[in-house]
Design an enzyme around this catalytic site. Structure first.
Site, short mmCIF file in Angstrom:
data_model
loop_
_atom_site.label_atom_id
_atom_site.label_comp_id
_atom_site.label_asym_id
_atom_site.label_seq_id
_atom_site.Cartn_x
_atom_site.Cartn_y
_atom_site.Cartn_z
N CYS A 1 0.84 -1.22 0.00
CA CYS A 1 0.00 0.00 0.00
C CYS A 1 0.87 1.26 0.00
CB CYS A 1 -0.91 0.03 1.22
SG CYS A 1 -2.02 -1.37 1.33
N ARG B 1 -7.96 -4.19 -2.99
CA ARG B 1 -7.49 -3.03 -3.77
C ARG B 1 -8.48 -2.76 -4.90
NH1 ARG B 1 -2.34 -2.57 -1.73
NH2 ARG B 1 -1.63 -4.55 -0.87
C1 BEZ Z 1 0.56 -4.65 1.82
O1 BEZ Z 1 1.76 -4.92 1.79
O2 BEZ Z 1 0.14 -3.55 1.49
C2 BEZ Z 1 -0.39 -5.70 2.27
C3 BEZ Z 1 -0.09 -7.02 1.98
C4 BEZ Z 1 -0.97 -8.01 2.41
C5 BEZ Z 1 -2.13 -7.66 3.08
C6 BEZ Z 1 -2.43 -6.33 3.33
C7 BEZ Z 1 -1.55 -5.35 2.92
#
Ligand code: BEZ
Length: 218
Positions: free
Chosen positions: A54, A131
Site C-alpha cells: 500500500c 485493492r
Molecule cells: C501490503 O503490503 O500492502 C499488504 C499485503 C498483504 C495484506 C495487506 C496489505
C-alpha cells in the site's frame, strides 16, 4: 426475506450512479458528490495503513497526482483505518519516501463506504478492503472497476491509460482496441444499419479489416 439477505447491498457496477456519502478524510469532512464537482474521480481502496505494498501504491498515486489533474481527475483513497492512523502514515511516507500525499484519504472505521462500494471481499479478508479502483465520470456514473487482491500492487500506468481511453472514446465517439495507447489508431463503432455499412466503405482513410472492424487516426 431473511435478515441476512435484506442486509446484502448490491455492489455498484459499471453504468451505476456512484453512491453518495459523507465521510471524514485527511482533508476534512466531505460529501463525496460535492467534493467531486465536475471532475472525474479515481476512488480507490487499500487494505491498511503502514503496510508495504500500500505504501508503494500511495506514493505512486502521489507522484502522478499532477498527471491525473491534467486529465481533470481527482484521486481519493480509503481504508478501514482511523483518521489518526492516516495522518501518521502520511507523515511516515514523507519521512521514508519523501512523498507528500496530496489527495484525501477516507477514514472508514465503521466500513460504511467500503460496504456501500463492495470493497470488502470476505473470501479474501473480512476485515480489510481489497485493492479496488472506481473510475467515476463527471456525471457521477461509474465507468470502470478494477479489483486487485491484497498481495499484488496495482498497475498505475493502466489506471492512467484507462482514464485517457475513456475520455478519448467519449470525446470522439469511438472505442479503443486492445493495448491502445494515446496516439494510436482508434476503433470506429461497428455499423448498425446498411447505410452505416455503406458510409464506412466510403472511407479511404480507414484501416479496414471488414465491415465491422475499421480503425482510424484521430
Ligand atoms: C501490503 O503490503 O500492502 C499488504 C499485503 C498483504 C495484506 C495487506 C496489505
Amino acid at each position: 426475506m431473511t435478515e441476512t439477505t435484506t442486509n446484502i447491498r448490491p455492489m455498484p457496477r459499471i453504468g451505476d450512479i456512484a453512491p453518495d456519502f459523507t465521510a471524514i478524510t485527511t482533508h476534512g469532512e466531505i460529501t463525496f458528490s460535492e467534493w467531486q464537482g465536475k471532475d472525474w474521480v479515481v476512488l480507490f481502496s487499500h487494505p491498511a495503513d503502514f503496510t508495504p505494498v500500500c505504501s508503494t501504491e500511495l506514493a505512486d498515486f502521489a507522484k502522478r497526482h499532477q498527471d491525473f489533474a491534467k486529465k481533470k481527475t481527482k484521486l481519493i483513497g480509503l481504508s478501514i483505518d482511523s483518521i489518526h492512523s492516516h495522518l501518521a502514515w502520511r507523515q511516515n511516507l514523507k519521512q521514508i519516501m519523501d512523498v507528500e500525499i496530496p489527495y484525501p484519504l477516507i477514514a472508514d472505521l465503521d466500513m460504511k463506504v467500503a460496504s456501500l462500494y463492495g470493497m470488502i471481499h470476505p473470501g479474501e479478508s473480512a476485515t480489510v478492503t481489497v485493492r479496488t479502483v472506481f473510475v467515476i465520470d463527471p456525471k457521477r456514473t461509474i465507468r470502470a472497476l478494477i479489483y486487485y487482491p491484497l498481495n499484488v500492487g496495482r498497475n498505475m500506468d493502466e489506471i492512467e491509460r484507462l482514464i485517457t481511453a475513456l475520455q478519448t472514446a467519449d470525446a470522439n465517439g469511438v472505442a479503443t482496441p486492445v493495448n491502445w495507447k494515446p496516439g494510436e489508431k482508434v476503433v470506429v463503432p461497428p455499423p448498425k444499419t446498411v447505410d452505416e455499412v455503406a458510409e464506412r466503405e466510403g472511407h479511404t482513410d480507414y484501416e479496414r479489416y471488414d465491415f465491422y472492424l475499421n480503425k482510424k487516426d484521430l
